[in-house]
Design a protein around this motif. Sequence first.
Motif, PDB file in Angstrom:
ATOM      1  N   ARG A  99       0.732  -0.955   0.035  1.00  0.00           N
ATOM      2  CA  ARG A  99       0.185   0.150   0.148  1.00  0.00           C
ATOM      3  C   ARG A  99       1.120   1.601  -0.028  1.00  0.00           C
ATOM      4  O   ARG A  99       0.125   2.339  -0.529  1.00  0.00           O
TER       5      ARG A  99
ATOM      6  N   GLU B 271     -11.897  -4.376 -11.345  1.00  0.00           N
ATOM      7  CA  GLU B 271     -11.810  -2.612 -10.645  1.00  0.00           C
ATOM      8  C   GLU B 271     -13.320  -1.967 -10.733  1.00  0.00           C
ATOM      9  O   GLU B 271     -13.462  -1.656  -9.454  1.00  0.00           O
TER      10      GLU B 271
ATOM     11  N   GLU C 221     -11.714  -3.498  -3.069  1.00  0.00           N
ATOM     12  CA  GLU C 221     -10.382  -3.213  -3.119  1.00  0.00           C
ATOM     13  C   GLU C 221      -9.710  -5.098  -3.416  1.00  0.00           C
ATOM     14  O   GLU C 221     -10.488  -5.913  -2.564  1.00  0.00           O
ATOM     15  N   TYR C 222      -8.531  -5.075  -4.042  1.00  0.00           N
ATOM     16  CA  TYR C 222      -7.945  -6.195  -3.672  1.00  0.00           C
ATOM     17  C   TYR C 222      -6.714  -5.802  -2.661  1.00  0.00           C
ATOM     18  O   TYR C 222      -5.577  -5.542  -3.765  1.00  0.00           O
ATOM     19  N   PHE C 223      -6.783  -6.677  -2.114  1.00  0.00           N
ATOM     20  CA  PHE C 223      -5.829  -6.329  -1.230  1.00  0.00           C
ATOM     21  C   PHE C 223      -4.797  -7.686  -0.511  1.00  0.00           C
ATOM     22  O   PHE C 223      -5.913  -8.745  -0.087  1.00  0.00           O
TER      23      PHE C 223
END
Length: 453
Positions: free
Chosen positions: A83, A300, A305-307
């Motif tokens: 991040r 998207e 979110e992709y985390f």
Amino acid sequence: MAADRRGKAETLALRRRLISDSCRLFFPEDPIKIVRGQGQYLYDEQGAEYLDCINNVAHVGHCHPLVVQAAHGQNRVLNTNSRYLHDNIVDYAQRLAETLPEKLCVFYFLNSGSEANDLALRLARQYTEHWDVVVLDHAYHGHLSSLIDISPYKFRDLDGQKEWVHVAPLPDTYRGLYREDHPDPAGAYASEVKRVVNSVQEKGRKIAAFFVESLPSVAGQIILPAGYFPEVAEHVRRAGGLFIADEIQVGFGRVGKHFWAFQLQGEDFVPDIVTMGKSIGNGHPVACVATTQAVARAFEATGVEYFNTFGGSPVSCAVGLAVLDVLAKEQLQAHAASVGSVLMGLLGQQKAKHPIIGDVRGVGLFIGVDLIKDTATRTPATEEANYVVSRLKENYILLSTDGPGRNVLKFKPPMCFSVDNARHVVAKMDTILTEEMKHPTRTHRGGDTDLRL
């Protein structure tokens, strides 16, 4: 007590008490305690050296000093999540992009091949707004629940086949529906996928993806007929689905002729999604998904979110960059091509000498030796294959079996595996097969050939 100072028996007793039996050991009746690795060699607690013919995770060699140095150096400075802005993740994505077709230009970083394949499935479903998946028989794509569901190798022993999973025949030209004498095996097997797709549509269901290992490994080191992927992709895309190439076992130059195994299917063939794992980090937990701008944008658009906590960390990307550096510096892709060619030739000579060897197939350092009980039925010689593996272990050579019949000796060693290593292994195999033919411990009759081992 240092782990390498504890006796093997004590370690084994602790493992049996603390670790589930589901987590199996190689050679469970007489496991090896490995305490060190270097290049293509592993060492036990007594210092005995074993030649590793099966570890495609240690892609550029066990404990390669440049990879170890990259991990250690970055670990001393920073290891945090993705991040924050950091050069390593963008440098690594850029380097990977240089190896892939231009269309595959968006990257997600993860920790394992299973995570990568799970994400690929999510991407395909989001983009197509379809749910069903077509896979090949005997396929294995990972250990997560979503991937067990699309892995016939696993689900047949568990909950069975889900209604949204559709299995096409494995394009095995030695044992399959269409064999080496067929004039167009690629077209014939691709037509089988078309048949499956049509059947799905007739039921009112919709295909999200065709999910395939670029070279099926667990299925028996299968070399798919050239031209199969483009024809399959045409059928799948016409049905609104995506083509996902699982490169986890065979990517990063292992096939020698190309950097990616899907490129064996033609220079112009481009999957919609490519997944990577195992060899990508040389033992460090790294994985990746590469896809197109269109697929990424659809994902998207969900706003979710992709985390991934550890995926794309500075250390993981430093390791990945180091692996690419070593591959280039040591010219390991070309090395895999040349050594693999020698190994295939040597194994071919053994096939001519020993009737138990029914087929030798492979490309680069991805090779299978199919052992059979007789030439007429090609019945898998499972016990014999296990015996050969056991005898090789006694000679400090690590090999294993795969395939539905567990009769295929599989070679996928570290890429530094040498011509001398190839000659050594084949010489030992020859000795084992020759000795046992002279003094058979078991006799197997069938078809028009009596094979003794």
